[in-house]
Structure formats: C-alpha cells, structure tokens
Scaffold this active site. Structure first.
Site, mmCIF file in Angstrom:
data_model
loop_
_atom_site.group_PDB
_atom_site.id
_atom_site.type_symbol
_atom_site.label_atom_id
_atom_site.label_comp_id
_atom_site.label_asym_id
_atom_site.label_seq_id
_atom_site.Cartn_x
_atom_site.Cartn_y
_atom_site.Cartn_z
ATOM 1 N N ASP A 51 91.919 28.758 -6.986
ATOM 2 C CA ASP A 51 92.701 27.546 -6.822
ATOM 3 C C ASP A 51 91.836 26.365 -7.251
ATOM 4 O O ASP A 51 90.711 26.544 -7.729
ATOM 5 C CB ASP A 51 93.206 27.390 -5.393
ATOM 6 C CG ASP A 51 92.080 27.388 -4.351
ATOM 7 O OD1 ASP A 51 90.898 27.266 -4.744
ATOM 8 O OD2 ASP A 51 92.381 27.507 -3.157
ATOM 9 N N TYR A 76 96.423 36.548 -1.500
ATOM 10 C CA TYR A 76 95.869 35.213 -1.263
ATOM 11 C C TYR A 76 96.946 34.303 -0.686
ATOM 12 O O TYR A 76 98.024 34.162 -1.270
ATOM 13 C CB TYR A 76 95.350 34.638 -2.584
ATOM 14 C CG TYR A 76 94.585 33.357 -2.439
ATOM 15 C CD1 TYR A 76 93.427 33.302 -1.671
ATOM 16 C CD2 TYR A 76 95.014 32.195 -3.074
ATOM 17 C CE1 TYR A 76 92.712 32.120 -1.544
ATOM 18 C CE2 TYR A 76 94.304 31.019 -2.954
ATOM 19 C CZ TYR A 76 93.152 30.983 -2.184
ATOM 20 O OH TYR A 76 92.453 29.806 -2.056
#
Length: 614
Positions: free
Chosen positions: A117, A329
């Site tokens: 991310d 995730y």
C-alpha cells in the site's frame, strides 16, 4: 550471491521465511530484540540458488520533524509553514536501522516485503536508504519489490519469483502528506494551545489534525441537529379492506401532512363512498442482492453494526488474522475479484466447517456464481477474503473470531446467488385518494443461508384481489404521528461519512477516530443496545470556534473540503499528473491563509469555547 529481504513486521518475516526456506532456516539475533534475522537459501529465477537473510522493521524507520532550534516557544507558530524540516532516524528504531545497514554490507540485492500500500512503499524506500548506508553498491536498480496480499504458500512463492521495483511516485505522495501534516499540525496545535491556555478544562497540547477536525465536525453537526430538533405532529390516512376472511392494510400514497384540517377534509370526501376499487394488482419477481466483495471500510462499518466493535479493534483483529495467514491483506479499497482468481479453491477450504461447510459444498456442486463487481480497484490487493480454514474454536481472541467468521460468511455469500422472491402490489382507489398494499413471498434464500447478518423474509400476503373489483372499506381512520429527531452519530455512520468525503484512507480512518477520542474531543456513550458518539465540551467548543471565523474562499478547518482536496492531489502525485512540490505548495498555501485568519481571530475561538463550558 546474497539477497537481503526485509518485511514490514516481524510476524510477516517469520511466515515468509518458513515458506521460502521450506522450514529450513537459521535464526540469529539482531541489534533489535524484536526483529530477528533468518538465514536460508532460495532459488531466484535468473539468479539461481542464493543466500538469503530475512529480517524486518516495525513500520517507518524515519521520522519527519523540525530541527531543535524551531521547538515550541522558539519561533512564531506561523513560521512553521516555511521553515526547513529534517528527516532523521527515529531514535526508537535506531537498532533496526543499524541491523539493516549491517546485513546489507555483503548483499547484492535488497528485496522489500512491506505491505503493498502507500505507506508500505514509503517504508520500503526507508529500508533502501538504510541498506545503502551499509552498502553503497546497492543502487535503486538492485531493489526488488515483492507484491503479495496474503500468506498462502504459492502466493508468496510467486511474489518472490516475480518482483518489480519501488514506485517513487507513491513514495513522493506519502512524503507530501507527511510534510503537510507536520507543518499544519504543529502550527495550529501551537496556536490553539497558546490561545486557550488558562481556560477551563483545557488539555495541553490542544492538538489539531487535518483529518481529525473534519471527523469531529461531523459529530458536532449531528449533535447540534439532535439538540435543536423540535418535534411536529403530522396526520395521514389508513384504510383496511377484507376479502375471503383476510384483512389487508393499505397505506396512503401521499405520505403525511402537517395540516390536520386538510387531511380530515380529504378523509370526509373518501367517507362518502363505503367502497373502494382495486385499481391494479401486480405480482413480479424480486431479488435481494448478495453483497459486494469486502473492502476495509465496509469491514469496519459492518463489524461496528453487527458486533459493536470499534473501527480500530476491527482492524487490529483483522491484522492479526492476516499475519497468521488466515485472511488476505485487510487494507484494500477493491470491491471486485480478478476474473483469473481461483475462487472455488478458496470455497473448497471452507467445506470442513460445521457451520457453513454444507453451504460451501453446495456452491461447489453447482451453486457457485461469480461475485458482483464494484467500481473500485486499488490495483494492489483483492477484496478481503479467507486464505485458509481455521476452526472458530481454535481462535482464542473474541474479536479475531468474530472478524474471521464475518470474512468467511461474506466471501461465501459473494460466491452464491441473489435471494429470490415475488412481490405483490395492490393499488386501492377510495374516493379521490390512492392507497397501496405490498406483500412479499420469499422463494429462495440462497446467499442468505450463510450471510446471517441480513434478514429477508416473507411478509404479509395479500388476498386474491382482482383488478377493477369493488371492495368495502372495513376500517379507516385519520392517524396522528410525530416527527422524530435524527439519531446521534454512530461509528458506522462516521466511518461512512469520512470515507465518502475523502477524510483519511481505508487504512487510517480507524486511527483518526481513535485519536479524537484519545484527545477528549468525543466520547462514546451507551444508549439502549447501541453505542453513540457525542462531542465533549472541548470538542464542540473548538468546532464552533472555527465555524464562527469568516475564512476566505469558503475555506473551513472543520469541514472536509481541504483534506478531500489533499487526497485528490496525492492521487495525482501517484499517477504523475502532478509533482510532490506542486501538490505540497498548493496545500501549504491554503492552510497558511487559514492560519493567518485564525491567528487574527483568536478572541472568537476563546469566546465560542467559553459558551460550552459548565
């Protein structure tokens, strides 16, 4: 050849090591007692069998701050918008930095295993800088970036064998946000603290955050609407008819009116005719749609609604499930699965459960349907889904157990079909007024058999009405009601408002809510069977103070517009449509103007704050 691998968390380092080494690794201590080193061998395509050392960090290594000479009281707060800043190693992370530098000395390549991310990319670059400190021959071209979204064995092996490079545009976006938050937060925090010093019940410092205050603004706005609400009476018509011994309740299509005399007049006109006419009867198929694949924001909202869990508690539990290898995730904006993803293999892992195993088997026996596709794809991670089966009884933590069960049931529901039924609508004309009655017959529960959080059941069935038939009015009346106040803010609603207005990201919303609570700007209060969020005297005083200042160009420090603009600019930095410096300058200029106006109107802030003190 040696490859140094660095994960974002010790738990991830340990799991990835077990997979890449086949369980054959040697553990060594490092200068940081929480971040061990693991040595093993792995065959990298094109490079052969390499010596590998896997280690980890614990989030960011560096911190951005002002030099000591610009500390509190040493410079006017307004100068913090322009004074130089410095990036240095966080003193609590010095041992981690030293370990990476040391392990890099004999390494040829550096492989980044941070979360995929925005923050993970920036942490990856900090790891690269630490490695270069120990080995200048590790250039940017010697950095491999792994991409993974869960800890299933084949997925991790694929990530190790197909790395890319670090994305510096994403790193620039994070650095832009960090610098802006530092400059704005430090300048306004010092200003507010100095301005309100000496007032009742004032903490020190009085912190300002570019995300926290718009979030607080939502809470205050709702609180004021509840407090200022004045109920009003309204009136409406109700008509019941009977056929074949069955009564049907018809609702007035006009809704309601606040003029009692007007409604009575209409009612008297209807009463001139003791019969009504069935104008139409329609029966058509209807569906209750299965949910979209699961995003981070939706997970937080649903766990707040179904389990009364805070957003932070939800994400903490999900993070532990992820590092344990049980779910994917948990920080993602994506609400559609890649078409090439083998979803049936994931369904198959859940067939052994005593609660939903039979449903999973039914999906594999012909009940499977491709999940719905939302409009969001962050290009980094798929929607949240289970990775491997785990018995609920084996999950000791209550929050983790709830989140795991929800993720599994949501995933199975996504792979099922919509619930089916038939809706019947009858229209009654009585005098000059129109009334409607609705019935629902559920024929197939489908996804609802596993997604127990949503209810949809057969409602009142209607008599066999025929279009055009005249039917006596069995009972009718003018009914009276009262308007009700809006509900106080719940965490579910606050998450939705922040998400819709670009306040924070899916990964940070929980932290922002937690922070305004820790700063005593809001408090959570039990009301009935639910929990509501209300502002404290400090919280409402600060928001009302900012709202009373007349800023130029519709700037607001308690509304979402400025932060929303920043998120737009950060996306443009990530995609290369704007540079970091351009985005930073635009935002700094806006906040600087707001700061000057606030400094000139400190008396307004103080006076508004005093209004709410007891």
């Amino acid at each position: 050849m040696k490859v140094l691998c660095v994960a974002e968390k010790p738990s991830i380092a340990k799991e990835v090591t077990n997979i890449l080494s086949g369980g054959k690794s040697v553990r060594r201590n490092s200068p940081s007692k929480y971040n061990s080193n693991f040595d093993f061998k792995f065959d990298f395509p094109g490079h052969g069998v390499c010596d590998v050392t896997m280690t980890s960090v614990t989030g960011h290594i560096n911190r951005t701050d002002f030099p000591a000479q610009y500390g509190w009281g040493k410079v006017p707060p307004g100068r913090l918008f322009e004074l130089p800043i410095e990036v240095k190693i966080d003193k609590d992370k010095a041992a981690i930095h030293r370990n990476i530098s040391t392990e890099a000395r004999n390494s040829t390549y550096l492989m980044i295993w941070t979360d995929c991310d925005r923050e993970g990319e920036a942490i990856g670059y900090e790891i690269f800088e630490a490695a270069q400190k120990g080995n200048r021959s590790i250039s940017f071209n010697h950095v491999w970036r792994s991409h993974f979204s869960h800890l299933e064995r084949n997925h991790i092996l694929n990530a190790a064998r197909n790395p890319t490079g670090l994305d510096m545009k994403v790193v620039d976006a994070v650095n832009c946000r960090q610098e802006l938050d530092l400059r704005v937060g430090a300048s306004f925090t010092r200003l507010l603290t100095d301005a309100l010093r000496g007032q009742k019940n004032i903490p020190s410092p009085v912190s300002y955050g570019t995300c926290q205050f718009p979030a607080l603004g939502f809470v205050v706005d709702r609180y004021k609407r509840v407090k200022s609400f004045k109920e009003e009476k309204f009136w409406y018509l109700q008509a019941d008819v009977e056929k074949d011994g069955q009564t049907a309740h018809f609702n007035w299509t006009r809704g309601r009116f606040f003029d009692r005399l007007y409604v009575i007049t209409l009612y008297q006109e209807c009463m001139k005719n003791p019969h009504g006419k069935i104008d139409s009867v329609t029966k058509k198929p209807t569906s209750n749609y299965k949910p979209y694949p699961l995003t981070t924001v939706q997970l937080q909202k649903d766990c707040s609604t179904f389990y009364k869990m805070s957003a932070k508690a939800t994400l903490d539990a999900a993070e532990k499930l992820y590092t344990g290898g049980w779910i994917s995730y948990p920080r993602t904006e994506t609400d559609k699965f890649p078409r090439a993803m083998n979803l049936k293999s994931i369904v198959e892992t859940q067939t052994q459960d005593s609660r939903w195993g039979q449903f999973a088997r039914e999906l594999l026996d012909g009940g499977f349907s491709q999940p719905r596709e939302g409009k969001n794809d962050d290009k980094s991670h798929p929607p949240i889904h289970p990775v491997k089966f785990q018995k609920l009884e084996a999950i000791k933590d209550d929050n983790q157990r709830k989140v795991y069960e929800y993720v599994v049931r949501r995933f199975l529901a996504c792979c099922s079909t919509d619930a089916k039924g038939f809706q019947t609508v009858a229209t009654l004309v009585w005098g000059n007024e129109i009334f409607k009655a609705t019935g629902l017959e559920v024929s197939e529960l489908n996804y609802l058999k596993v997604y127990t959080y949503r209810k949809w059941s057969s409602s009142e069935t209607l008599p066999p009405f025929q279009q055009g038939e005249s039917i006596p009015i069995k009972f009718s009346e003018v009914k009276e009601g009262k308007t009700g106040p809006p509900n106080h803010m719940t965490e579910t609603e606050l998450i939705a408002l922040m998400d819709a207005n670009g306040i924070g990201t899916d990964a940070t919303i929980a932290d922002h809510i937690d922070r305004i609570g820790a700063r005593s700007y809001i408090q959570k209060v039990k009301k009935g069977g639910s929990e509501i969020i209300v502002p404290t005297e400090l919280g409402i005083g600060l928001i009302e103070g900012f709202s009373s200042i007349n800023f130029e160009n519709n700037i607001s420090l308690s509304k979402p517009s400025l932060r929303k603009r920043l998120e737009v600019l950060l996306k443009e930095v990530e995609t290369g449509r704007r540079t970091k410096d351009q985005a930073l300058k635009e935002n700094v200029d806006l906040y600087r103007k707001a700061f000057v106006t606030t400094a000139e109107n400190q008396a307004i802030l103080i006076n508004e704050y005093k209004k709410y003190q007891t």
